[in-house]
Scaffold this motif. Sequence first.
Motif, PDB file in Angstrom:
ATOM      1  N   CYS A  76       0.850  -1.181   0.000  1.00  0.00           N
ATOM      2  CA  CYS A  76       0.000   0.000   0.000  1.00  0.00           C
ATOM      3  C   CYS A  76       0.888   1.234   0.000  1.00  0.00           C
ATOM      4  O   CYS A  76       1.955   1.252   0.624  1.00  0.00           O
ATOM      5  N   VAL A  77       0.455   2.259  -0.722  1.00  0.00           N
ATOM      6  CA  VAL A  77       1.111   3.563  -0.680  1.00  0.00           C
ATOM      7  C   VAL A  77       0.322   4.449   0.273  1.00  0.00           C
ATOM      8  O   VAL A  77      -0.846   4.747   0.034  1.00  0.00           O
ATOM      9  N   LEU A  78       0.947   4.818   1.385  1.00  0.00           N
ATOM     10  CA  LEU A  78       0.332   5.692   2.374  1.00  0.00           C
ATOM     11  C   LEU A  78       0.861   7.103   2.147  1.00  0.00           C
ATOM     12  O   LEU A  78       2.044   7.374   2.333  1.00  0.00           O
ATOM     13  N   PHE A  79      -0.019   7.998   1.719  1.00  0.00           N
ATOM     14  CA  PHE A  79       0.382   9.349   1.334  1.00  0.00           C
ATOM     15  C   PHE A  79      -0.056  10.330   2.411  1.00  0.00           C
ATOM     16  O   PHE A  79      -1.247  10.494   2.676  1.00  0.00           O
ATOM     17  N   LEU A  80       0.921  10.972   3.054  1.00  0.00           N
ATOM     18  CA  LEU A  80       0.657  11.979   4.081  1.00  0.00           C
ATOM     19  C   LEU A  80       0.814  13.354   3.457  1.00  0.00           C
ATOM     20  O   LEU A  80       1.938  13.821   3.233  1.00  0.00           O
ATOM     21  N   ASP A  81      -0.291  13.984   3.152  1.00  0.00           N
ATOM     22  CA  ASP A  81      -0.244  15.307   2.517  1.00  0.00           C
ATOM     23  C   ASP A  81      -0.067  16.381   3.584  1.00  0.00           C
ATOM     24  O   ASP A  81      -0.597  16.272   4.691  1.00  0.00           O
ATOM     25  N   GLU A  82       0.702  17.432   3.236  1.00  0.00           N
ATOM     26  CA  GLU A  82       0.999  18.533   4.157  1.00  0.00           C
ATOM     27  C   GLU A  82       1.519  17.977   5.493  1.00  0.00           C
ATOM     28  O   GLU A  82       0.990  18.268   6.567  1.00  0.00           O
ATOM     29  N   VAL A  83       2.568  17.167   5.401  1.00  0.00           N
ATOM     30  CA  VAL A  83       3.070  16.494   6.596  1.00  0.00           C
ATOM     31  C   VAL A  83       3.653  17.478   7.599  1.00  0.00           C
ATOM     32  O   VAL A  83       3.770  17.165   8.793  1.00  0.00           O
ATOM     33  N   ASP A  84       3.989  18.692   7.180  1.00  0.00           N
ATOM     34  CA  ASP A  84       4.506  19.676   8.129  1.00  0.00           C
ATOM     35  C   ASP A  84       3.455  20.085   9.149  1.00  0.00           C
ATOM     36  O   ASP A  84       3.784  20.530  10.246  1.00  0.00           O
ATOM     37  N   ALA A  85       2.163  19.933   8.799  1.00  0.00           N
ATOM     38  CA  ALA A  85       1.102  20.256   9.751  1.00  0.00           C
ATOM     39  C   ALA A  85       0.906  19.141  10.766  1.00  0.00           C
ATOM     40  O   ALA A  85       0.549  19.392  11.922  1.00  0.00           O
ATOM     41  N   ILE A  86       1.136  17.884  10.349  1.00  0.00           N
ATOM     42  CA  ILE A  86       0.975  16.740  11.252  1.00  0.00           C
ATOM     43  C   ILE A  86       2.253  16.497  12.051  1.00  0.00           C
ATOM     44  O   ILE A  86       2.197  16.147  13.229  1.00  0.00           O
ATOM     45  N   GLY A  87       3.398  16.665  11.398  1.00  0.00           N
ATOM     46  CA  GLY A  87       4.690  16.380  12.035  1.00  0.00           C
ATOM     47  C   GLY A  87       5.531  17.627  12.200  1.00  0.00           C
ATOM     48  O   GLY A  87       6.718  17.629  11.862  1.00  0.00           O
ATOM     49  N   GLN A  88       4.935  18.683  12.725  1.00  0.00           N
ATOM     50  CA  GLN A  88       5.649  19.950  12.884  1.00  0.00           C
ATOM     51  C   GLN A  88       6.751  19.826  13.923  1.00  0.00           C
ATOM     52  O   GLN A  88       6.703  18.980  14.823  1.00  0.00           O
ATOM     53  N   ARG A  89       7.762  20.671  13.792  1.00  0.00           N
ATOM     54  CA  ARG A  89       8.864  20.664  14.751  1.00  0.00           C
ATOM     55  C   ARG A  89       8.323  20.807  16.178  1.00  0.00           C
ATOM     56  O   ARG A  89       7.589  21.751  16.480  1.00  0.00           O
ATOM     57  N   ARG A  90       8.695  19.876  17.038  1.00  0.00           N
ATOM     58  CA  ARG A  90       8.184  19.918  18.403  1.00  0.00           C
ATOM     59  C   ARG A  90       8.713  21.114  19.185  1.00  0.00           C
ATOM     60  O   ARG A  90       8.076  21.571  20.138  1.00  0.00           O
ATOM     61  N   SER A  91       9.869  21.640  18.779  1.00  0.00           N
ATOM     62  CA  SER A  91      10.412  22.817  19.462  1.00  0.00           C
ATOM     63  C   SER A  91       9.569  24.059  19.203  1.00  0.00           C
ATOM     64  O   SER A  91       9.654  25.035  19.951  1.00  0.00           O
ATOM     65  N   GLN A  92       8.740  24.022  18.154  1.00  0.00           N
ATOM     66  CA  GLN A  92       7.892  25.162  17.830  1.00  0.00           C
ATOM     67  C   GLN A  92       6.475  25.011  18.387  1.00  0.00           C
ATOM     68  O   GLN A  92       5.662  25.914  18.253  1.00  0.00           O
TER      69      GLN A  92
END
Length: 423
Positions: A238-254
């Motif tokens: 399966c191809v799992l496509f995470l669109d706009e991954v910066d919104a889901i996996g944003q830098r935790r320091s921010q």
Amino acid sequence: MEGSPLIESLRKAVDAAPQDVPLRLHLAGLLLDAGCGAEAISHLGLVLAADPTCTEALDLMQRAVSGGGAIRPAAAAAACSPGPAAPAPQAQRAGEPDLEAFDWEAAARDLGEALPPMFLDGDDEQLTEPAFDVEAVSTVRLDDVGGMAEVKKRLEAAFLAPLRNPELRRLYGKSLKGGLLLYGPPGCGKTFIARAIAGELGAAFFSVTLADVLDMYIGQSERNLSEIFATARRHAPCVLFLDEVDAIGQRRSQLRSNSLRGTVNQLLSELDGVGAQNDGVFVLAATNAPWDVDVALRRPGRLDRTVLVLPPDQCAREAILRHHLKGRPVAKIDLAAAAKRTEGYSGADLAHVCETAAERALLDSAVSGTVRMIEMRDVEAALHEVRPSAGPWLESARNVALFANEAGAYDDLLDYLKKRKLL
């Protein structure tokens, strides 16, 4: 105890402190002892409305309805009421149910048998259907993607070739799990590439957006991510496509919210395959801002390969223009000349050029009453109207490539900017 000074004092005290539950329960108990069942039930009803689980109120109510504090006749009830005697109850009207004779316990048993249980055990194995939709096999292929030779080469090495050659995969110990981060200006075909990979593999395509993950309730976002990866594993390959991954996996320091930190941590855990193997699940992620993605997501074993998806070159632009003009009435259009004039245009910009040219010809035909073809003059007029949209992104990316190019992560972006003379 009827008309006792203690009951009168407790009535006044309850009126003065209506929220005092122990006081109201004490009064209800004394009223039951005095035979004032109706008044006692009214007090118990107020307590149970606020707290349906109050054990003492439930016991007193059971005592009242079972006869231990039976409601007295009107004359006796009037003797223990604080005010004037209540009027005698009216006779039951024809057709109305006799509520006193109604078997409430039997009705509750019947209702309990008719309704399904509201909660299920977390270990119930019957819940095997996916919580999210998985698309059927895509008909798009990589050949349908114009240009992007470097992107296709990276994809072939990362996932396509090992999947097509299982013997070689076993020989070289190549795993099918892994991740690839696509980044670049908006409108350059990152989502289209992901669909083409799924079509090339004959695999299921699973697209995940921000709305599929984030939830207002604490812990639910992490649970959504867990269900997403569990569904992908059941449908492997399966191809799992995470669109706009910066919104889901944003830098935790921010991040200032602990709930969002938990979401990033859950994503890291799922990419590592903790508790389950991700073999056969190829994770593709897309973002316009890779510098906002948490650095832990990009370490080896997670989204460890990064591919820059740039605005198409001249050959690709010509192919994109041909694709969007296909099926429309066209004549005398020099695609090579149009492609040469659209340096820096994204795929979305080129689609807008074709749409604008077709719109111009349509309006002209509607005004003149004579249908005509889409011509080069329409394309030229559209090029004057539609301008490249990647400029603001390139300006932001320029600062990152110059001042935040840690360990050469954005060398390919730097080379492109130098080639375009944007440095």
